[in-house]
Design an enzyme around this catalytic site. Structure first.
Site, PDB file in Angstrom:
ATOM      1  N   ASN A  99     -15.222 -24.564 -24.456  1.00  0.00           N
ATOM      2  CA  ASN A  99     -15.569 -23.152 -24.310  1.00  0.00           C
ATOM      3  C   ASN A  99     -15.710 -22.469 -25.672  1.00  0.00           C
ATOM      4  O   ASN A  99     -16.745 -21.874 -25.984  1.00  0.00           O
ATOM      5  CB  ASN A  99     -14.489 -22.470 -23.457  1.00  0.00           C
ATOM      6  N   SER A 149      -9.201  -9.537 -23.103  1.00  0.00           N
ATOM      7  CA  SER A 149      -8.344  -9.503 -21.914  1.00  0.00           C
ATOM      8  C   SER A 149      -7.652  -8.153 -21.815  1.00  0.00           C
ATOM      9  O   SER A 149      -7.516  -7.577 -20.727  1.00  0.00           O
ATOM     10  CB  SER A 149      -7.269 -10.590 -21.991  1.00  0.00           C
ATOM     11  N   THR A 187     -13.490 -15.261 -27.216  1.00  0.00           N
ATOM     12  CA  THR A 187     -12.794 -16.055 -28.227  1.00  0.00           C
ATOM     13  C   THR A 187     -13.777 -16.484 -29.311  1.00  0.00           C
ATOM     14  O   THR A 187     -13.519 -16.325 -30.509  1.00  0.00           O
ATOM     15  CB  THR A 187     -12.121 -17.289 -27.581  1.00  0.00           C
ATOM     16  N   LYS A 239       1.875 -11.241 -22.166  1.00  0.00           N
ATOM     17  CA  LYS A 239       0.487 -11.573 -21.832  1.00  0.00           C
ATOM     18  C   LYS A 239       0.142 -12.928 -22.428  1.00  0.00           C
ATOM     19  O   LYS A 239       0.506 -13.218 -23.566  1.00  0.00           O
ATOM     20  CB  LYS A 239      -0.418 -10.490 -22.465  1.00  0.00           C
ATOM     21  N   LYS A 260      -0.397 -13.077 -31.892  1.00  0.00           N
ATOM     22  CA  LYS A 260      -1.793 -12.640 -31.717  1.00  0.00           C
ATOM     23  C   LYS A 260      -1.845 -11.175 -31.323  1.00  0.00           C
ATOM     24  O   LYS A 260      -2.612 -10.389 -31.873  1.00  0.00           O
ATOM     25  CB  LYS A 260      -2.485 -13.452 -30.613  1.00  0.00           C
ATOM     26  N   LYS A 303       3.183 -17.218 -21.836  1.00  0.00           N
ATOM     27  CA  LYS A 303       2.301 -18.374 -21.642  1.00  0.00           C
ATOM     28  C   LYS A 303       2.776 -19.183 -20.456  1.00  0.00           C
ATOM     29  O   LYS A 303       3.969 -19.224 -20.174  1.00  0.00           O
ATOM     30  CB  LYS A 303       2.333 -19.271 -22.883  1.00  0.00           C
TER      31      LYS A 303
HETATM   32  N1  GLU Z   1      -5.349 -18.169 -23.427  1.00  0.00           N
HETATM   33  C1  GLU Z   1      -5.935 -17.290 -24.381  1.00  0.00           C
HETATM   34  C2  GLU Z   1      -5.116 -17.275 -25.659  1.00  0.00           C
HETATM   35  O1  GLU Z   1      -4.377 -18.178 -25.880  1.00  0.00           O
HETATM   36  C3  GLU Z   1      -6.159 -15.911 -23.827  1.00  0.00           C
HETATM   37  C4  GLU Z   1      -4.940 -15.179 -23.380  1.00  0.00           C
HETATM   38  C5  GLU Z   1      -5.291 -13.895 -22.689  1.00  0.00           C
HETATM   39  O2  GLU Z   1      -6.455 -13.591 -22.575  1.00  0.00           O
HETATM   40  O3  GLU Z   1      -4.338 -13.221 -22.287  1.00  0.00           O
HETATM   41  O4  GLU Z   1      -5.248 -16.435 -26.492  1.00  0.00           O
END
Ligand code: GLU
Length: 414
Positions: free
Chosen positions: A221, A348, A190, A70, A94, A106
């Site tokens: 954002n 998410s 976030t 993810k 994370k 990613k």
């Molecule tokens: N791009 C965001 C991050 O780096 C969100 C990733 C997501 O929601 O899967 O954490």
């Protein structure tokens, strides 16, 4: 020796140390030091002038021992293979820190969406999904927004995937508009997450958030919502910046006014005459400094002059490893990116759960669940850091990598 500004190799270094501290051998590091899968694609897009332009894109899947991978897709001129790889590893961390059933992924496309029309962006977004379709999907790898991608782009990507799949697949991607199965609270998640860890960090340092002076680098954002949440909590946001400069007012800036004036890329300082530089902003007198813009902002060169007692990394990789060491030696509490910015992927995950079950939660329910996850995550990392007498970054990597390492071992991969 020159400072290591390379995100990929500095991430590898910390993962190595974290695995050693957890008692794993070299074999585990060999598995986790790079993504398991890395796809490079070329995406032809018919531009508005009738010519075809071919864009380069990537999707990295770090490790899927725990569950599907993810992570976001960024559209930016500086996207590179190495950056996407490093960012996929951070997503594993994370997900581990907030305890989600995912590994890290990613994606990115080398392009400048600021120079593209809506039609061109739509064709590029759909092209990216077609090009990567074999390795992504609701139970394989779930994309989301990232730098310069948003809910509209997620909507096009979801639609393209659903067409190929021949049925509606909201669980393919998160960060969608609400009417297409997006989650309430995802757009602010976030910044909510960063606000929660700021409150937790302030408690540990006996700072009352209502008296706190806060400097935020970045007004995109994350940075702009964050400024709003903190000023609503009564904190004084004394400095903010965008790519062109920074604003400072020791009495506190009028955040509502600035939010009203900024454009969709977060630019607002160009409207003012009395600006300072981003470099000056970082060294301002304040209690809490939040780098929420780009990487390598706190370095061996300026880390000695940082006046904040707490630094919270809302951006990815804003502090070099040498600066981390200096801030730690100076007794500054550094809350690392992989912990501070985990609120986005957490909501998410909630969005994906709601898509899978077809039953949707209220914004209060989402926020309550996010609060619980972030407070627990902060607590876990802080406890490891204090009990093992190590810095918060290493502690966060230990907490973050543990689940993937354990799952890989149970599966018999190492
Ligand atoms: N791009 C965001 C991050 O780096 C969100 C990733 C997501 O929601 O899967 O954490």
């Amino acid at each position: 020796m020159a400072e290591n500004l390379n995100l990929f190799t500095s991430t590898q270094e910390v993962i190595k140390k974290a695995l050693q501290k957890l008692g794993y051998d070299e074999g585990m590091y060999e598995l986790l030091k790079e993504p398991l899968r890395m796809l490079e694609v070329r995406i032809p897009v018919k531009m508005d002038n009738g010519q075809v332009k071919v864009f380069t894109g990537y999707r990295a899947q770090h490790n899927d021992a725990v569950g599907p991978t993810k992570g976001g897709v960024r559209f930016h001129p500086n996207v590179s293979e190495e950056e996407v790889k490093a960012l996929s590893m951070w997503m594993t961390l994370k997900a581990g820190i907030v305890d989600l059933p995912y590994g890290g992924g990613k994606g990115g496309v080398i392009c400048d969406p600021r120079q593209m029309s809506m039609g061109e962006l739509e064709r590029l977004s759909r092209g990216y999904v077609r090009a990567t379709s074999q390795i992504v999907g609701p139970t394989k790898d779930i994309p989301a927004p990232d730098v310069f991608t948003n809910a509209q782009i997620m909507a096009w990507m979801m639609d393209e995937y659903s067409r190929m799949d021949e049925f509606n697949s909201p669980g393919f991607i998160t960060g969608k508009p609400i009417v297409l199965g997006g989650s309430l609270g995802r757009d602010k998640a976030t910044a909510q997450g960063v606000t929660i860890v700021i409150e937790e960090a302030a408690k540990r340092r006996n700072i009352d958030i209502k008296d706190a002076r806060i400097v935020i680098q970045g007004f995109g954002n994350a940075g702009s919502f964050l400024a709003k949440f903190l000023s609503d909590l009564g904190a004084k946001v004394v400095g903010i910046s965008d790519a062109y400069g920074a604003l400072y007012d020791p009495e506190g800036l009028d955040i509502d006014y600035l939010l009203d004036r900024r454009d969709s890329f977060g630019t607002v300082t160009t409207l003012f005459e009395n600006t300072i530089s981003n470099k000056e902003l970082l060294e301002l007198e304040c209690d809490i400094l939040v780098p929420a813009a780009i990487e390598n902002q706190l370095t061996a060169e300026n880390a000695h002059r940082i006046k904040a007692g707490i630094v919270v990394e809302a951006a990815n990789g804003p502090t070099t490893s040498e600066a981390t060491k200096i801030l730690n030696e100076r007794g500054i509490l550094l809350v690392p990116d992989v912990l501070a910015s985990a609120g986005g992927v957490t909501v998410s995950y909630f969005e994906w759960v709601q898509n899978n079950q077809g039953y949707y939660w209220t914004e209060e329910e989402v926020n309550e669940k996010l609060l619980k996850k972030m407070v627990e995550a902060f607590d876990n990392v802080y406890t490891v850091a204090t009990s093992r007498n190590i810095d918060m970054r290493l502690a966060a990597y230990m907490v973050g990598v543990r689940k993937t390492a354990e799952a890989s071992r149970f599966r018999g991969w190492v």
